[in-house]
Design a protein around this motif. Sequence first.
Motif, PDB file in Angstrom:
ATOM      1  N   TRP A   1      31.239  60.268  19.199  1.00 18.52           N
ATOM      2  CA  TRP A   1      31.080  59.134  20.283  1.00 18.52           C
ATOM      3  C   TRP A   1      32.481  58.643  20.808  1.00 18.52           C
ATOM      4  N   ASP A   2      32.536  58.420  22.132  1.00 18.48           N
ATOM      5  CA  ASP A   2      33.831  57.720  22.556  1.00 18.48           C
ATOM      6  C   ASP A   2      33.215  56.443  23.142  1.00 18.48           C
ATOM      7  N   PRO A   3      33.775  55.194  22.806  1.00 20.48           N
ATOM      8  CA  PRO A   3      33.218  53.920  23.119  1.00 20.48           C
ATOM      9  C   PRO A   3      33.509  53.610  24.471  1.00 20.48           C
ATOM     10  N   PHE A   4      32.694  52.912  25.143  1.00 27.04           N
ATOM     11  CA  PHE A   4      33.087  52.356  26.517  1.00 27.04           C
ATOM     12  C   PHE A   4      33.793  50.993  26.538  1.00 27.04           C
ATOM     13  N   ILE A   5      34.672  51.160  27.524  1.00 22.97           N
ATOM     14  CA  ILE A   5      35.367  49.686  27.843  1.00 22.97           C
ATOM     15  C   ILE A   5      35.419  49.249  29.231  1.00 22.97           C
ATOM     16  N   VAL A   6      35.011  48.150  29.616  1.00 21.43           N
ATOM     17  CA  VAL A   6      35.144  47.479  30.964  1.00 21.43           C
ATOM     18  C   VAL A   6      36.640  47.082  31.247  1.00 21.43           C
ATOM     19  N   ALA A   7      37.271  47.569  32.324  1.00 13.91           N
ATOM     20  CA  ALA A   7      38.661  47.361  32.553  1.00 13.91           C
ATOM     21  C   ALA A   7      38.962  47.189  33.794  1.00 13.91           C
ATOM     22  N   VAL A   8      40.074  46.175  34.219  1.00 11.06           N
ATOM     23  CA  VAL A   8      40.567  46.073  35.492  1.00 11.06           C
ATOM     24  C   VAL A   8      41.903  46.508  35.725  1.00 11.06           C
ATOM     25  N   LEU A   9      42.515  46.367  36.669  1.00  4.86           N
ATOM     26  CA  LEU A   9      44.127  46.548  36.714  1.00  4.86           C
ATOM     27  C   LEU A   9      44.829  45.633  36.120  1.00  4.86           C
ATOM     28  N   ALA A  10      46.041  45.951  35.534  1.00  3.30           N
ATOM     29  CA  ALA A  10      46.669  45.183  34.746  1.00  3.30           C
ATOM     30  C   ALA A  10      47.083  43.945  35.346  1.00  3.30           C
ATOM     31  N   ASP A  11      47.360  43.856  36.727  1.00  2.00           N
ATOM     32  CA  ASP A  11      47.784  42.660  37.233  1.00  2.00           C
ATOM     33  C   ASP A  11      46.750  42.207  38.012  1.00  2.00           C
ATOM     34  N   SER A  12      45.458  42.368  37.681  1.00  2.00           N
ATOM     35  CA  SER A  12      44.374  41.475  38.116  1.00  2.00           C
ATOM     36  C   SER A  12      44.158  40.104  37.900  1.00  2.00           C
ATOM     37  N   GLU A  13      43.571  39.535  38.910  1.00  2.00           N
ATOM     38  CA  GLU A  13      43.517  37.930  38.509  1.00  2.00           C
ATOM     39  C   GLU A  13      42.380  37.817  37.396  1.00  2.00           C
ATOM     40  N   ILE A  14      41.645  38.659  37.346  1.00  2.00           N
ATOM     41  CA  ILE A  14      40.579  38.598  35.928  1.00  2.00           C
ATOM     42  C   ILE A  14      41.054  39.099  35.130  1.00  2.00           C
ATOM     43  N   GLU A  15      40.796  38.239  34.060  1.00  2.00           N
ATOM     44  CA  GLU A  15      41.509  38.268  32.690  1.00  2.00           C
ATOM     45  C   GLU A  15      40.401  38.585  31.485  1.00  2.00           C
ATOM     46  N   THR A  16      39.296  38.051  31.859  1.00  2.00           N
ATOM     47  CA  THR A  16      38.155  38.285  30.998  1.00  2.00           C
ATOM     48  C   THR A  16      36.958  38.650  31.547  1.00  2.00           C
ATOM     49  N   MET A  17      36.096  39.264  30.734  1.00  2.00           N
ATOM     50  CA  MET A  17      34.746  39.621  31.172  1.00  2.00           C
ATOM     51  C   MET A  17      33.829  38.473  31.833  1.00  2.00           C
ATOM     52  N   ALA A  18      33.992  37.552  31.188  1.00  2.00           N
ATOM     53  CA  ALA A  18      33.477  36.189  32.035  1.00  2.00           C
ATOM     54  C   ALA A  18      34.185  35.845  33.450  1.00  2.00           C
ATOM     55  N   ASP A  19      35.332  36.160  33.554  1.00  2.00           N
ATOM     56  CA  ASP A  19      35.874  36.098  34.898  1.00  2.00           C
ATOM     57  C   ASP A  19      35.286  36.905  35.714  1.00  2.00           C
ATOM     58  N   LEU A  20      35.118  38.254  35.382  1.00  2.00           N
ATOM     59  CA  LEU A  20      34.482  39.169  36.303  1.00  2.00           C
ATOM     60  C   LEU A  20      33.098  39.038  36.682  1.00  2.00           C
ATOM     61  N   ILE A  21      32.529  38.496  35.584  1.00  2.00           N
ATOM     62  CA  ILE A  21      30.765  37.988  36.183  1.00  2.00           C
ATOM     63  C   ILE A  21      31.101  36.832  37.270  1.00  2.00           C
ATOM     64  N   ASP A  22      32.046  36.037  36.598  1.00  2.00           N
ATOM     65  CA  ASP A  22      32.058  34.718  37.731  1.00  2.00           C
ATOM     66  C   ASP A  22      32.401  35.261  39.013  1.00  2.00           C
TER      67      ASP A  22
ATOM     68  N   ASN B   1      46.104  55.457  29.875  1.00  2.00           N
ATOM     69  CA  ASN B   1      46.760  54.407  31.225  1.00  2.00           C
ATOM     70  C   ASN B   1      46.948  53.062  30.299  1.00  2.00           C
ATOM     71  N   ALA B   2      47.340  52.956  29.326  1.00  2.00           N
ATOM     72  CA  ALA B   2      47.430  51.649  28.620  1.00  2.00           C
ATOM     73  C   ALA B   2      48.177  50.453  29.285  1.00  2.00           C
ATOM     74  N   ASP B   3      49.373  50.962  29.873  1.00  2.00           N
ATOM     75  CA  ASP B   3      50.322  50.041  30.627  1.00  2.00           C
ATOM     76  C   ASP B   3      49.535  49.461  32.072  1.00  2.00           C
ATOM     77  N   ASP B   4      48.692  50.240  32.460  1.00  2.00           N
ATOM     78  CA  ASP B   4      48.316  50.176  33.886  1.00  2.00           C
ATOM     79  C   ASP B   4      46.695  49.144  33.822  1.00  2.00           C
ATOM     80  N   PHE B   5      46.028  49.366  32.720  1.00  2.00           N
ATOM     81  CA  PHE B   5      44.792  48.851  32.634  1.00  2.00           C
ATOM     82  C   PHE B   5      44.755  47.417  31.741  1.00  2.00           C
ATOM     83  N   ARG B   6      43.857  46.572  32.075  1.00  2.00           N
ATOM     84  CA  ARG B   6      43.714  45.437  31.269  1.00  2.00           C
ATOM     85  C   ARG B   6      41.930  45.653  30.762  1.00  2.00           C
ATOM     86  N   PRO B   7      42.101  45.972  29.489  1.00  2.00           N
ATOM     87  CA  PRO B   7      40.405  46.113  29.187  1.00  2.00           C
ATOM     88  C   PRO B   7      39.753  44.661  28.920  1.00  2.00           C
ATOM     89  N   LEU B   8      38.857  44.512  29.288  1.00  2.00           N
ATOM     90  CA  LEU B   8      37.757  43.305  29.078  1.00  2.00           C
ATOM     91  C   LEU B   8      37.049  43.162  28.134  1.00  2.00           C
TER      92      LEU B   8
END
Length: 322
Positions: free
Chosen positions: A120-141, A209-216
């Motif tokens: 198994w390889d777990p799933f992660i929701v992620a955005v660009l590292a410099d995105s204004e979205i910092e959390t999963m709640a931010d993404l939903i909002d 791509n650890a430096d380029d993504f922000r995992p939420l």
Amino acid sequence: MKYLYTLAPTLMLAAASLPAQAQEWPNEELVMTVVVPYAAGGGTDSAVRPLIEELRNHLAVRIQISNIGGAGSAAGTNELLNMPADGYTVLVSGTHTIAATMQGLTDGYHELDQIVALNWDPFIVAVLADSEIETMADLIDAAQAAPGTICLGNAGMGGATGVASIAIDLAFDGIFNVTPFDGGQNLRTDVLGGRCDAGIFSQSEILTNADDFRPLVILTEERSQLDDLADVPNLVEAGFDALEVPGGSFRSIAVRQGTPDVAREAIATAFAAAYDSATYQAFMADQGIISTFSTLGDAQAYFDDLVTGYEPIVRASGLYAE
């Protein structure tokens, strides 16, 4: 290493007229094709290539990898189903096969035999590292503030990330622009290029791509086993404990039903040796991949249980083809 058919005496005369490749397996003059039903460079492709490299040391046949993306893994699966059931074409199967089959994109697991359950390889929701979205709640909002404008990408609607993205979207009344891509590599390119706001990735894709993504958020009950991702909250910690989505990609090796037992057993034995190699075990540890190894009947039973568990999720996502 060579495996020979054991022929009953009554069949010996008939067998004498068969082509040479029908009497022994593997035939060293033939090539085994491993169908990866996604584009090269995605999570599934990256997870199995090291295993196939090890497999070359344990199977006396030439091996080639064929990436056939499209329709959320259904195109590659259908390619396998059009090939002879002789063991010379195998499929990287898994949760993507289950999802694509339930959506009616392929006959998929109805015509496959599971040979090896891998991991198994777990799933992660992620955005660009410099995105204004910092959390999963931010993404939903953000999506609730402007419905239909926030891109939530997946690696293909027929696959497990496609089901996960639809399940998340429906849980919040269809606020996202759910966008399928042709494999994880293309999804990654568009999120990193700023053309899609967020994506659902395998854990290994985030690591590379650890430096380029922000995992939420990691879509599992537990946090990642990897030190580099140990700070990523799970669904409960992120405040979404009622969200039911596929938590990751399960991968396996399958062949067409009707493949001779001698070939099935030889393939299982070779994959087991490759899987147990120090190189592949180290690779899985580095990538945080969770082992669920078993072969033949045990692998089939594990897969069948997944099918049973997956059905309500696919039905709830509205993707199940009756």
